[in-house]
Write a protein that holds these residues in place. Structure first.
Motif, PDB file in Angstrom:
ATOM      1  N   MET A  24     -53.490  -6.208  38.250  1.00 44.71           N
ATOM      2  CA  MET A  24     -52.316  -5.826  37.467  1.00 44.71           C
ATOM      3  C   MET A  24     -51.141  -6.748  37.769  1.00 44.71           C
ATOM      4  O   MET A  24     -50.390  -7.131  36.863  1.00 44.71           O
ATOM      5  CB  MET A  24     -51.967  -4.361  37.747  1.00 44.71           C
ATOM      6  CG  MET A  24     -52.986  -3.382  37.199  1.00 44.71           C
ATOM      7  SD  MET A  24     -52.559  -1.651  37.530  1.00 44.71           S
ATOM      8  CE  MET A  24     -53.855  -0.808  36.605  1.00 44.71           C
ATOM      9  N   ILE A  25     -50.980  -7.120  39.026  1.00 39.41           N
ATOM     10  CA  ILE A  25     -49.932  -8.083  39.385  1.00 39.41           C
ATOM     11  C   ILE A  25     -50.175  -9.406  38.669  1.00 39.41           C
ATOM     12  O   ILE A  25     -49.254 -10.001  38.090  1.00 39.41           O
ATOM     13  CB  ILE A  25     -49.883  -8.287  40.911  1.00 39.41           C
ATOM     14  CG1 ILE A  25     -49.378  -7.027  41.609  1.00 39.41           C
ATOM     15  CG2 ILE A  25     -48.983  -9.481  41.265  1.00 39.41           C
ATOM     16  CD1 ILE A  25     -49.522  -7.055  43.122  1.00 39.41           C
ATOM     17  N   ASP A  26     -51.416  -9.882  38.693  1.00 35.73           N
ATOM     18  CA  ASP A  26     -51.755 -11.140  38.021  1.00 35.73           C
ATOM     19  C   ASP A  26     -51.347 -11.101  36.548  1.00 35.73           C
ATOM     20  O   ASP A  26     -50.722 -12.035  36.028  1.00 35.73           O
ATOM     21  CB  ASP A  26     -53.261 -11.402  38.111  1.00 35.73           C
ATOM     22  CG  ASP A  26     -53.721 -11.760  39.516  1.00 35.73           C
ATOM     23  OD1 ASP A  26     -52.874 -12.141  40.346  1.00 35.73           O
ATOM     24  OD2 ASP A  26     -54.939 -11.653  39.775  1.00 35.73           O
ATOM     25  N   ALA A  27     -51.718 -10.015  35.879  1.00 37.89           N
ATOM     26  CA  ALA A  27     -51.436  -9.898  34.450  1.00 37.89           C
ATOM     27  C   ALA A  27     -49.935  -9.781  34.191  1.00 37.89           C
ATOM     28  O   ALA A  27     -49.415 -10.341  33.216  1.00 37.89           O
ATOM     29  CB  ALA A  27     -52.165  -8.685  33.873  1.00 37.89           C
ATOM     30  N   ALA A  28     -49.236  -9.073  35.060  1.00 35.99           N
ATOM     31  CA  ALA A  28     -47.793  -8.915  34.894  1.00 35.99           C
ATOM     32  C   ALA A  28     -47.071 -10.246  35.073  1.00 35.99           C
ATOM     33  O   ALA A  28     -46.131 -10.563  34.338  1.00 35.99           O
ATOM     34  CB  ALA A  28     -47.264  -7.880  35.888  1.00 35.99           C
ATOM     35  N   VAL A  29     -47.517 -11.026  36.043  1.00 31.67           N
ATOM     36  CA  VAL A  29     -46.901 -12.334  36.291  1.00 31.67           C
ATOM     37  C   VAL A  29     -47.080 -13.247  35.084  1.00 31.67           C
ATOM     38  O   VAL A  29     -46.141 -13.918  34.647  1.00 31.67           O
ATOM     39  CB  VAL A  29     -47.500 -12.973  37.563  1.00 31.67           C
ATOM     40  CG1 VAL A  29     -47.084 -14.436  37.681  1.00 31.67           C
ATOM     41  CG2 VAL A  29     -47.059 -12.202  38.800  1.00 31.67           C
ATOM     42  N   VAL A  30     -48.279 -13.272  34.530  1.00 25.63           N
ATOM     43  CA  VAL A  30     -48.533 -14.094  33.339  1.00 25.63           C
ATOM     44  C   VAL A  30     -47.654 -13.642  32.178  1.00 25.63           C
ATOM     45  O   VAL A  30     -47.197 -14.453  31.367  1.00 25.63           O
ATOM     46  CB  VAL A  30     -50.026 -14.032  32.955  1.00 25.63           C
ATOM     47  CG1 VAL A  30     -50.269 -14.706  31.605  1.00 25.63           C
ATOM     48  CG2 VAL A  30     -50.878 -14.700  34.030  1.00 25.63           C
ATOM     49  N   SER A  31     -47.379 -12.341  32.111  1.00 21.25           N
ATOM     50  CA  SER A  31     -46.540 -11.807  31.038  1.00 21.25           C
ATOM     51  C   SER A  31     -45.084 -12.237  31.173  1.00 21.25           C
ATOM     52  O   SER A  31     -44.345 -12.238  30.189  1.00 21.25           O
ATOM     53  CB  SER A  31     -46.617 -10.276  31.017  1.00 21.25           C
ATOM     54  OG  SER A  31     -47.938  -9.842  30.746  1.00 21.25           O
ATOM     55  N   GLY A  32     -44.656 -12.560  32.401  1.00 22.66           N
ATOM     56  CA  GLY A  32     -43.296 -13.054  32.592  1.00 22.66           C
ATOM     57  C   GLY A  32     -42.329 -12.099  33.253  1.00 22.66           C
ATOM     58  O   GLY A  32     -41.112 -12.311  33.192  1.00 22.66           O
ATOM     59  N   VAL A  33     -42.832 -11.061  33.925  1.00 21.60           N
ATOM     60  CA  VAL A  33     -41.935 -10.073  34.531  1.00 21.60           C
ATOM     61  C   VAL A  33     -41.265 -10.635  35.782  1.00 21.60           C
ATOM     62  O   VAL A  33     -41.697 -11.639  36.349  1.00 21.60           O
ATOM     63  CB  VAL A  33     -42.687  -8.769  34.879  1.00 21.60           C
ATOM     64  CG1 VAL A  33     -43.419  -8.228  33.656  1.00 21.60           C
ATOM     65  CG2 VAL A  33     -43.654  -8.977  36.041  1.00 21.60           C
ATOM     66  N   ASP A  34     -40.220  -9.940  36.220  1.00 21.34           N
ATOM     67  CA  ASP A  34     -39.493 -10.323  37.430  1.00 21.34           C
ATOM     68  C   ASP A  34     -39.924  -9.514  38.650  1.00 21.34           C
ATOM     69  O   ASP A  34     -39.864 -10.006  39.776  1.00 21.34           O
ATOM     70  CB  ASP A  34     -37.988 -10.129  37.215  1.00 21.34           C
ATOM     71  CG  ASP A  34     -37.468 -10.963  36.065  1.00 21.34           C
ATOM     72  OD1 ASP A  34     -37.284 -12.172  36.261  1.00 21.34           O
ATOM     73  OD2 ASP A  34     -37.273 -10.409  34.963  1.00 21.34           O
ATOM     74  N   PHE A  35     -40.313  -8.260  38.418  1.00 17.40           N
ATOM     75  CA  PHE A  35     -40.706  -7.362  39.504  1.00 17.40           C
ATOM     76  C   PHE A  35     -42.025  -6.681  39.154  1.00 17.40           C
ATOM     77  O   PHE A  35     -42.251  -6.306  37.996  1.00 17.40           O
ATOM     78  CB  PHE A  35     -39.671  -6.250  39.728  1.00 17.40           C
ATOM     79  CG  PHE A  35     -38.342  -6.701  40.256  1.00 17.40           C
ATOM     80  CD1 PHE A  35     -38.085  -6.724  41.622  1.00 17.40           C
ATOM     81  CD2 PHE A  35     -37.328  -7.081  39.385  1.00 17.40           C
ATOM     82  CE1 PHE A  35     -36.852  -7.116  42.107  1.00 17.40           C
ATOM     83  CE2 PHE A  35     -36.091  -7.476  39.864  1.00 17.40           C
ATOM     84  CZ  PHE A  35     -35.851  -7.497  41.233  1.00 17.40           C
TER      85      PHE A  35
END
Length: 270
Positions: A24-35
């Protein structure tokens, strides 16, 4: 204006699996989130309630993050160059989270009444996000007047309904909060991304949405959490909105110079 921060609320959608949390962290990072945000609680501190007998306590036990899992996820967030964030529910967990070196903390709507916890966090963290869901206006005013260091606090408009209906989003309350405090955010539970887009447009400086990689995973929050492609849409809009609000002054911009110099009067041949 500063760019809106986006929080992927992974929460306990991982159901205690560090490997799933990392995906989930991997996918969130690719999406462009900050936290990437999680939740810190211990079942041993849970009061008696209907969850004792309806199966929820077993889910809570499974989803609880141990201290070692906290450390592993913090290190993984560092590796992925994103910020780890968690919600605190009990003052007993404060020392543990401080030992982890966290500088930012989230106060969930459940604890908006807990002035002791909020004050202790204000004294020990550099930045706080406080959701104000299920909170009376009087309680919010009391919070504003409780000698907190308001410079480090973002108050996040929130309606604590899961999932939330459009007619109950109540953005006029966000505007009211914004008129009283210059650091405003939004924590949304509406299905989809429309509320996040609207909140950014209304000037929210931080926006939080529940996040998952599969809506069919177990757990209530996975059902209405946004998927990576929708989180990317939120982050892309955030970036575009920021760019469109860069102050270019009141005079002719360089990008207009050709029109200004060469096109004026072009259809007015004498």
């Amino acid at each position: 204006m500063s760019k809106c921060k986006i929080i992927a609320e992974i929460g306990w959608n991982h159901m205690g699996s560090v490997e799933l949390a990392k995906k989930m962290i991997d996918a969130a990072v690719v999406s462009g989130v900050d936290f990437c945000k999680f939740q810190t609680w211990k079942v041993e501190n849970l009061k008696d309630g209907p969850w004792n007998n309806d199966g929820r306590i077993d889910i809570y036990k499974k989803a609880e993050l141990s201290e070692d899992k906290h450390v592993e996820l913090i290190e993984y967030c560092k590796l992925k160059k994103t910020k780890f964030l968690t919600s605190i529910f009990n003052i007993k967990d404060l020392d543990f989270l401080l030992r982890l070196g966290l500088k930012t903390i989230k106060i969930p709507s459940h604890e908006i009444y807990n002035l002791e916890l909020i004050k202790k966090c204000s004294e020990n963290f550099d930045q706080m996000f406080i959701s104000v869901g299920a909170c009376s206006w009087k309680e919010f005013e009391n919070l504003l007047n409780s000698n907190l260091d308001l410079n480090k606090i973002y108050f996040m408009h929130c309606v604590s309904s899961y999932p939330l209906e459009e007619m109950n989003v109540n953005f006029p309350k966000l505007i009211k909060i914004k008129n009283l405090h210059n650091k405003i955010g939004y924590s949304g539970h509406l299905h989809g991304i429309d509320d996040a887009i609207a909140a950014i447009s209304l000037g929210a400086m931080v926006v939080e949405k529940h996040f998952t990689i599969d809506n069919d995973l177990p757990g209530r929050d996975n059902k209405f959490a946004v998927l990576p492609e929708d989180m990317k849409k939120i982050c892309d809009y955030r970036d575009s909105f920021h760019n469109m609000n860069i102050d270019r002054g009141l005079n002719v911009q360089e990008c207009e110079s050709d029109i200004n110099k060469n096109y004026r009067g072009r259809w007015s041949k004498n």
